[in-house]
Design a protein around this motif. Sequence first.
Motif, mmCIF file in Angstrom:
data_model
loop_
_atom_site.group_PDB
_atom_site.id
_atom_site.type_symbol
_atom_site.label_atom_id
_atom_site.label_comp_id
_atom_site.label_asym_id
_atom_site.label_seq_id
_atom_site.Cartn_x
_atom_site.Cartn_y
_atom_site.Cartn_z
ATOM 1 N N LEU A 7 0.836 -1.194 0.000
ATOM 2 C CA LEU A 7 0.000 0.000 0.000
ATOM 3 C C LEU A 7 0.874 1.248 0.000
ATOM 4 C CD1 LEU A 7 -2.743 -1.113 2.531
ATOM 5 C CD2 LEU A 7 -3.134 -0.511 0.133
ATOM 6 N N PRO A 8 0.514 2.251 -0.796
ATOM 7 C CA PRO A 8 1.343 3.463 -0.889
ATOM 8 C C PRO A 8 1.143 4.370 0.320
ATOM 9 C CG PRO A 8 -0.605 3.694 -2.256
ATOM 10 C CD PRO A 8 -0.644 2.293 -1.703
ATOM 11 N N VAL A 224 -12.826 8.689 -2.530
ATOM 12 C CA VAL A 224 -13.365 7.565 -1.769
ATOM 13 C C VAL A 224 -13.263 6.273 -2.573
ATOM 14 C CG1 VAL A 224 -15.499 6.586 -0.836
ATOM 15 C CG2 VAL A 224 -14.879 8.952 -0.317
ATOM 16 N N HIS A 225 -13.654 6.327 -3.841
ATOM 17 C CA HIS A 225 -13.674 5.116 -4.665
ATOM 18 C C HIS A 225 -12.265 4.593 -4.939
ATOM 19 C CE1 HIS A 225 -17.732 6.753 -6.287
ATOM 20 N NE2 HIS A 225 -17.905 6.034 -5.203
ATOM 21 N N LEU A 226 -11.353 5.493 -5.255
ATOM 22 C CA LEU A 226 -9.995 5.051 -5.581
ATOM 23 C C LEU A 226 -9.291 4.506 -4.332
ATOM 24 C CD1 LEU A 226 -9.009 7.923 -8.040
ATOM 25 C CD2 LEU A 226 -9.492 5.533 -8.626
ATOM 26 N N ARG A 227 -9.548 5.110 -3.177
ATOM 27 C CA ARG A 227 -8.979 4.579 -1.941
ATOM 28 C C ARG A 227 -9.511 3.169 -1.688
ATOM 29 N NH1 ARG A 227 -10.191 8.354 0.968
ATOM 30 N NH2 ARG A 227 -8.169 9.359 1.244
ATOM 31 N N ASN A 228 -10.813 2.997 -1.877
ATOM 32 C CA ASN A 228 -11.407 1.678 -1.681
ATOM 33 C C ASN A 228 -10.820 0.663 -2.652
ATOM 34 O OD1 ASN A 228 -13.894 -0.275 -2.617
ATOM 35 N ND2 ASN A 228 -13.849 0.057 -0.416
ATOM 36 N N VAL A 265 -2.718 4.883 -9.121
ATOM 37 C CA VAL A 265 -4.042 5.134 -8.546
ATOM 38 C C VAL A 265 -3.919 6.082 -7.357
ATOM 39 C CG1 VAL A 265 -5.927 4.065 -7.235
ATOM 40 C CG2 VAL A 265 -5.142 3.033 -9.363
ATOM 41 N N ASN A 266 -2.906 5.886 -6.531
ATOM 42 C CA ASN A 266 -2.714 6.777 -5.391
ATOM 43 C C ASN A 266 -2.384 8.196 -5.836
ATOM 44 O OD1 ASN A 266 -2.478 7.273 -2.515
ATOM 45 N ND2 ASN A 266 -0.282 7.476 -2.884
#
Length: 732
Positions: A7-8, A224-228, A265-266
Amino acid sequence: MTQPFTLPHFYMPHPARLNPHVDEARAHSTEWAREMGMLEGSGVWDQADLDAHDYGLLCAYTHPDCDGPALSLITDWYVWVFFFDDHFLEMYKRSQDRAAGKAHLDRLPLFMPLDLATPVPEPENPVEAGLADLWARTVPAMSEDWRRRFAVATEHLLNESMWELSNINEGRIANPVEYIEMRRKVGGAPWSAGLVEYATAEVPASVAGSRPLRVLMETFSDAVHLRNDLFSYQREVEEEGENSNGVLVLETFFGCTTQEAADTVNDVLTSRLHQFEHTAFTEVPALALDRGLGPDEVAAVAAYTKGLQDWQSGGHEWHLRSSRYMNDNAVRGGSPWPGCSGMGTSAADVRALLAATGTAGAPPAPAGQWGRLRSYTHVPYQKVGPSRIPDIRMPFPLELSPHLDRSRRNLTDWVNRMGILAEGVWDADKLRAYDLPLCAAGLDPDATPEALDLSSQWLAWGTYGDDYYPLVYGHRRDLAAARLTTARLSDCMPVDGAEPPAPVNAMERSLIDLWQRTTAEMTPEARRTLKAAIDVMTESWVWELSNQLQNRIPDPVDYLEMRRATFGSDLTLSLCRLGHGPAIPPEVYRSGPVRSLENAAMDFACLLNDVFSYQKEIEFEGEIHNAILVVQNFFNCDYPTGLGIVHDLMSQRMRQFEHVVEHELPILYDDFRLSREARAAMGTYVADLRNWLSGILNWHRQVDRYKDEWLSRRAHGFLPGRLPAVPVPALG
């Protein structure tokens, strides 16, 4: 199980806070879930599952300031939505039973009546029972405007399951831009934003649909979506076989490693949070002043904005702790500015928001933060050409009107009469190079000579206006004059037969002429529809100009939605629909399949234009509104990669158009019990859209407007700061 990537480090400028009523919410939600039938015997969850997921902790982190009863109700909503997701997986996704899944979803809106006096069906499963109970407990405290918005967000959230199921059935991984668009449209964050309003303050209806509030919600949604997606990759992709995950989308499309895709993505997630902060600190206060919001309304918007911030921080904290996600060795987020933490490090600090609207005192936000963002650091007029044109599939044959040459002559006469060539924006060489009658001849090959002239003139007016705003008001950096011009253009289109104002320039003069000739035989309702389409286009030119003055490159989804307006797609569709009269009921045009058909056609045409105009706009005009540049900026990639994404998206839109025509329209005709006449009219409308697509492609390929040789010749001696001598409406 080994995690597929590390995880970044997440950008999180202010810490999460925990609601003190967390234990109360946990106990209540457990009792409620059992009462609704979601635990033992459901075939989906048991008590251990609910305890492990700990939705009480999620809501206590994401809503830290509400009281105990409100937190319990919100927690019940989240228990319901996660149970729905797992229930749909077990019942329909694993079996890939699309028909049964659709039948299940079609019943759920019946449990969300705007009027609580409306009876609801008897629940047949825990999902229906939970929704009926929650709706009855929640909506009495909220306005009808909120009820309508929240019901729509809930339906979109539920429909996400069908989109994901369709992708599983097709074995297809979405295009990166398509993914972000669909994830925002049908993901859960807009729904969560509605519950933030319940927990904090309801947004005033006068600004709920405004662009700044929409950007807040959309950037919140994306983050929210990208974190999920990052936390749920292992469960969704490796365990459940999902292919609707941003990490998977990027690693598939770019051919990179999972770790590289996760890091990208991050990066996108971070840019979304930056945009949220910028909007909250600059655009929301300006909106409050522009709309004249009172102190209570400003405080409500501020509380809502802070609530969205709290959700981001709290949602991140919950992902770090919940057994539902992979979170081993996760690094907690922090401020990107050493030594800074807490709310003061965010430009969306609510104290600053209130201060900007004159309702509280606060120190200014840290200077120079926004220089860090790619979206504001684009260097214009870079050498990029000539434009690279990929192999563009066009399944529809080209037809041209036999009246083309006549229309070319008549257009030249008309623009001279209107004074368009006398203002310094266009000259005769540009008019010839643009050859707009060629476009009209492909769009409507069966038009009468008079109709073809009118279409050519509308295309000329729209293209002239699109050139006029950035050249005149952009170089003058005069957003106020642009807004005044837009308001005056709207006044030039009276729907009640009143006299328009005396024109002050060629754009007004030509619009008045076109309006009077086009609407002479129209009903007032038809005039209002056409006027609204033109207003959408002219207002979108102001949006482009505002971005240009900020040197702000928009994000892809925002860009696609606004591009339909700036390209004049609504105007074209409105004129196209007029030819079919009342045979097609208005509700058919409003239906999902027809809107999907039209959006696919519009997006293909807009993206096609961006592919051909890339050199013209980026190299010679210093423009930032081009899909390829937007994608390059958003994904931090080069021109060929950005072009590849846009070309793939074009191809997807064309396939979507064909799919709707072949599979969805026949069902729509039956659902609406359309008459033979109406079905024939819809067939003609589809043919018109096909002509529109093939005609636009032919026009782009033929005209000089986008060719390197013509652009280079016209650019000789060009100075970006030189202003044309153009009369503009006087301010005051």
